[in-house]
Design a protein around this motif. Structure first.
Motif, mmCIF file in Angstrom:
data_model
loop_
_atom_site.group_PDB
_atom_site.id
_atom_site.type_symbol
_atom_site.label_atom_id
_atom_site.label_comp_id
_atom_site.label_asym_id
_atom_site.label_seq_id
_atom_site.Cartn_x
_atom_site.Cartn_y
_atom_site.Cartn_z
ATOM 1 N N ALA A 68 9.242 -6.126 -4.797
ATOM 2 C CA ALA A 68 10.149 -4.894 -4.298
ATOM 3 C C ALA A 68 11.613 -5.374 -4.721
ATOM 4 O O ALA A 68 11.954 -6.472 -4.313
ATOM 5 N N VAL A 176 -0.561 -0.746 -2.057
ATOM 6 C CA VAL A 176 0.630 -0.078 -2.861
ATOM 7 C C VAL A 176 1.253 1.016 -1.994
ATOM 8 O O VAL A 176 2.368 1.200 -1.626
ATOM 9 N N ASP A 177 0.240 2.019 -1.375
ATOM 10 C CA ASP A 177 0.713 3.079 -0.806
ATOM 11 C C ASP A 177 1.377 2.629 0.666
ATOM 12 O O ASP A 177 2.370 3.367 1.119
ATOM 13 N N LYS A 180 5.060 1.365 0.020
ATOM 14 C CA LYS A 180 5.639 2.365 -0.245
ATOM 15 C C LYS A 180 6.209 3.039 0.833
ATOM 16 O O LYS A 180 7.341 3.454 0.935
ATOM 17 N N SER A 184 9.716 3.563 2.474
ATOM 18 C CA SER A 184 10.380 4.768 2.966
ATOM 19 C C SER A 184 10.807 5.155 4.388
ATOM 20 O O SER A 184 11.865 5.643 4.536
ATOM 21 N N TYR A 193 12.898 -0.638 -6.459
ATOM 22 C CA TYR A 193 11.691 -0.790 -7.360
ATOM 23 C C TYR A 193 10.702 -1.296 -7.101
ATOM 24 O O TYR A 193 10.591 -2.409 -6.614
ATOM 25 N N PHE A 194 9.461 -1.049 -7.375
ATOM 26 C CA PHE A 194 8.287 -1.738 -7.089
ATOM 27 C C PHE A 194 7.685 -2.086 -8.456
ATOM 28 O O PHE A 194 7.356 -1.661 -9.283
ATOM 29 N N MET A 199 0.704 -3.035 -8.278
ATOM 30 C CA MET A 199 1.295 -1.776 -8.829
ATOM 31 C C MET A 199 0.817 -1.466 -10.114
ATOM 32 O O MET A 199 0.523 -0.132 -10.187
#
Length: 885
Positions: A68, A176-177, A180, A184, A193-194, A199
């Protein structure tokens, strides 16, 4: 075929019902179809790079990272540091993440108030610096240490990383989900940014599903338009479209049923089956319409027609299967082998639908025969007849033109490049590709490289070899941010003795290692038994030439390493032995200094004259010069811009201090040449092994496998198809003639790839064998139909004319339908699929054109190759216009 056709006609209603039920069954399973976009699984599990990659993942509970990158006008502000802290804490709670590394929790080795050393953190999680004094102190620490600067914070202080080590075996899409979602929910105000391989795998999975949902409708629309223009009837559209959709559903459902996922290669199977599945239907429908005008569609004559065209359809399908089967036996990559298996199964499904379901449907239709051919049909018939005349009368010119095309295409083949970097498969504007560019610019990349050491990692001389290899990697710019246990030991020793090197005393090394125990960073560098450790580094996106250079450099260095060393005490050696050992040590030290110079400047390394002067400084000196004195004498020989570089002086001092140590370790080969080797029992050798892995090596193995797959699959496909043609035509010369048009088309396709810069990659490697398997279909239909006409009193010219008038039109329709199916891949999101689509379309057009030009020209030159009878040469006259099917 007679019994099969009789069966289809007799039991047409039960067959139609059975096929519809099977379609519903397979459609039900499609919902469980998975996608596998993990590049490591595309190679066999026994591949050396994959095996070591998985082993390191199990040993150190990690083998991949998600990075990240947080971008801010200035990382060193209270708000930005709070965001870093929040991200770190949020990611630490994500299932599947083994460790998180950031400014908020990274290990900091520093001087203790009592003069010793202490190990802590840059700041405690949950308590980021907030006052100007605290923030400035943190800035000074981070930007003054190369392990942080360029590793966790960019040189300009505007971007920082939070590195998440992922547990081995974790699902990429799920991790990944979760990451993220954690970002958030962390309440971060800065842009994040990932990047990283998980990814990339998740992005490919998303793209594959998107393409699957989009391409099937696009292919369907293009095929419908082509079929409507070709046949102009509802049955001419619905029957082929229903057949290809049916076989595609069967194939996808079967893959899901046996739990074989789609990959970056096999995701072309649906579009491929829809494109080539129209071919048998087109030839069956063409024959159906032809016989409909003669007999209607229910008589014995119609059954005979189906039997005749069925032979060609079966033969053509078998050649396609042989083309795909070449990937099963000729590919090292598991993903290409899986493609070959299920593409072959799909073609067999399509064949089954064509020879049973389609005749059953057509036999059930009540179609009134047309009274006369439409005006358009008469125009097309005249055009085909005229084309036949051109071929018959100008066969030598056609052969000469084919030869010139072949020569021109061959000239382009050496220009073909290769591409094994998966990130470049995405559009340049894709967010992930933009992130990877940012990571490469500021941090050297996000692709992990791991160098595995097995041996006694508490032995000073094993650690020295580890540190030396680290410096080689940095000096040759093979990777960035290399880190190992030896690096941490040297950093700690620098704070104690003022020299950044590994001590030669085992007890001192053990004390330093004891202080490192329990640190998260160390757990990823050495196992609990200290008999295996790794150097970790990051690599950016490499083109094939740079990747090859990196692999060659590492292979050469590791191959030349003495992985069996003998410890010696410098004071106990004779002057001659001491000089031999000193020569060995100083040559190695000069190399290391060169790498330290090259790491930080545009210079290639230490100047040869400076290296010679440095070696002379130590050659006959014992005890060795004091490191501080040696540094003063060496400094004028070095690039001036390095004089003020604190990190360089620290590492350089470590190299010089290493030369003054009383103990050394030399290769067994050198020790055997010393006088000391024969004066008593030899010391116990120090043995260790070194291997490396990571995404760069896996990419290299994929690239090599792509090349091998291309060569082997092409050879296997050509041999299989030639044998099948030769057996069917009962002539090896006929087999060669039938093969000629598609071989020319494939060579032309490769020539265009070379001239236009389209590379060979994991998708375009399939084009050659696929084009052979599909394109030979046209030659088969032409050759078999020609042998039907070239009997009795018919001359070769008349037989060629009749074949072009009848089968020629079906070939043109077939080419258009198949080409449209592949052209639809231009709507895909992955660049290799677009390239695959356009190159296969070119091959289809070339093979179709060759079947209607080059093949009849060859046949007219030697018709006996097909029928075993002497051809009575015709006068170059206009072919019979009354010759019809």
């Amino acid at each position: 075929m007679k019994r099969l056709t009789d069966f289809a006609f007799r039991f047409r209603v039960p067959l139609i019902i059975a096929f519809l039920v099977l379609t519903a069954f397979f459609a039900f399973w499609i919902k469980d179809l998975k996608v596998n976009s993990d590049a490591t699984s595309y190679l066999p599990k026994e591949d050396a790079a994959v095996r070591l990659f998985n082993h390191l993942g199990d040993t150190f509970s990690q083998n991949d990272v998600v990075v990240a990158a947080m971008e801010s006008p200035d990382v060193f502000t209270a708000g930005a540091l709070r965001d870093i802290d929040r991200l770190t804490l949020a990611f630490q709670g994500v299932e599947g993440v083994s460790t998180v590394l950031s400014l908020a929790n990274t290990m900091d080795i520093r001087k203790a108030p009592d003069g010793g050393i202490e190990i802590g953190r840059l700041f405690e999680p949950g308590s980021p610096p907030s006052t100007p004094e605290e923030i400035q102190a943190l800035r000074n620490t981070v930007m003054g240490n190369e392990r942080y600067r360029g590793g966790l914070v960019s040189e300009d202080g505007r971007t920082t990383l939070v590195v998440c080590q992922i547990r081995s075996g974790t699902n990429a899409g799920a991790i990944v989900d979760r990451l993220k979602a954690a970002a958030s929910g962390a309440g971060v105000s800065e842009k994040v940014y990932f990047g990283g391989n998980p990814m990339l795998a998740a992005e490919f999975s998303s793209v594959i599903f998107h393409d699957l949902g989009m391409l099937i409708p696009v292919v369907s629309i293009l095929i419908v338009l082509t079929l409507f223009l070709a046949f102009g009837t509802l049955r001419g559209v619905l029957v082929p479209l229903g057949a290809v959709l049916m076989s595609t559903i069967w194939t996808l459902g079967f893959m899901s049923l046996v739990r074989v996922p789609l990959t970056l290669v096999s995701d072309i199977i649906p579009a491929l089956l829809m494109a080539i599945g129209t071919a048998p239907c087109i030839h069956i429908l063409s024959k159906f319409d032809e016989d409909l005008r003669r007999y209607g569609n229910r008589g014995d004559e119609s059954k005979a027609a189906f039997r005749e065209v069925g032979v060609r359809v079966v033969l053509a399908a078998l050649t396609i299967v042989l083309g795909f089967a070449s990937f099963i036996t000729g590919s090292y990559l598991t993903t290409i082998r899986d493609f070959g298996i299920f593409a072959s199964i799909g073609v067999l499904f399509s064949l089954l639908v064509s020879i049973l379901f389609v005749p059953a449907v057509l036999a059930s239709l009540r179609v009134r025969p047309p009274r006369s051919a439409p005006r358009e049909g008469r125009l097309i018939q005249r055009a085909m007849t005229r084309w036949a005349g051109i071929v018959v009368n100008h066969r030598r010119a056609i052969l000469a033109a084919g030869g010139m095309v072949l020569v021109a295409a061959i000239a382009g083949i050496p220009l073909i490049t290769r591409e094994s970097e998966f990130t470049t498969f995405l559009d340049r504007n894709n967010p992930l590709r933009v992130t990877e560019a940012l990571l490469q610019r500021d941090f050297g990349g996000s692709r992990p490289l791991s160098v595995d050491f097995t041996g006694d990692l508490a032995n000073p001389f094993v650690l020295k070899e580890q540190l030396r290899l680290e410096r080689f990697i940095a000096g040759r710019h093979l990777a960035s941010n290399a880190l190992s246990l030896a690096d941490l030991v040297a950093e700690m020793n620098d704070l104690i003795d003022a020299y950044k090197t590994v001590p030669d005393d085992r007890a001192k090394v053990s004390n330093l290692l004891f202080m490192l125990e329990g640190q998260d960073m160390v757990k990823g560098l050495v196992n609990d038994n200290r008999d295996e450790g790794q150097i970790t580094a990051m690599v950016g996106l490499l083109d094939n030439a740079r990747l090859k250079g990196m692999i060659s450099s590492l292979d050469a260095y590791i191959g030349a390493m003495g992985q069996e060393l003998v410890p010696v005490q410098m004071a106990s050696l004779s002057p001659a032995d001491r000089r031999a050992v000193t020569d060995y040590r100083t040559r190695r030290a000069a190399e290391e200094i060169g790498w330290l110079v090259a790491k930080r400047t545009a210079s290639a390394g230490l100047d040869p004259a400076a290296a010679a002067a440095f070696i002379a400084l130590y050659r006959d000196a014992w005890p060795a010069p004091d490191p501080a004195d040696a540094l003063a004498r060496l400094r004028p020989l070095l690039p001036p811009d390095l004089a003020a570089n604190k990190d360089f002086r620290s590492e350089l001092g470590g190299v010089l201090a290493d030369l003054s140590q009383a103990s050394a370790a030399v290769p067994v080969s050198l020790f055997k040449g010393l006088a000391a080797a024969g004066t008593g029992p030899a010391p116990e050798p120090i043995r260790f092994t070194v291997h490396y892995t990571g995404m760069p090596l896996i990419s290299w193995h994929l690239d090599r496998s792509v090349m091998e797959s291309q060569a082997e699959s092409l050879v296997i496909a050509v041999v299989f198809i030639f044998l099948l043609l030769a057996v069917k035509l009962r002539s090896w010369r006929g087999g060669l003639m039938g093969l000629a048009p598609i071989v020319l088309a494939v060579v032309l396709m490769f020539g265009i790839m070379g001239f236009t810069g389209i590379p060979l990659n994991i998708a375009t490697v399939l084009v050659g064998a696929i084009a052979l398997g599909i394109g030979i279909d046209y030659s088969i239909h032409f050759s078999v139909r020609f042998t039907t006409y070239y009997q009795g009193s018919a001359t070769a010219g008349e037989a060629v004319t009749k074949t072009i008038q009848t089968t020629g039109l079906a070939i043109i329709i077939n080419v258009l339908a198949v080409t449209m199916g592949f052209i639809a891949l231009l709507f895909a999101n992955l660049l290799p699929l677009k390239q695959f689509g356009i190159m296969t379309a070119i091959a289809m057009i070339g093979s179709g054109a060759g079947a209607l030009t080059l093949l009849p020209a060859l046949i007219l030159s030697a018709p006996s190759a097909f029928m075993g009878r002497r051809w009575q040469r015709q006068h170059p006259a206009e072919p019979s216009h009354h010759a019809t099917a």
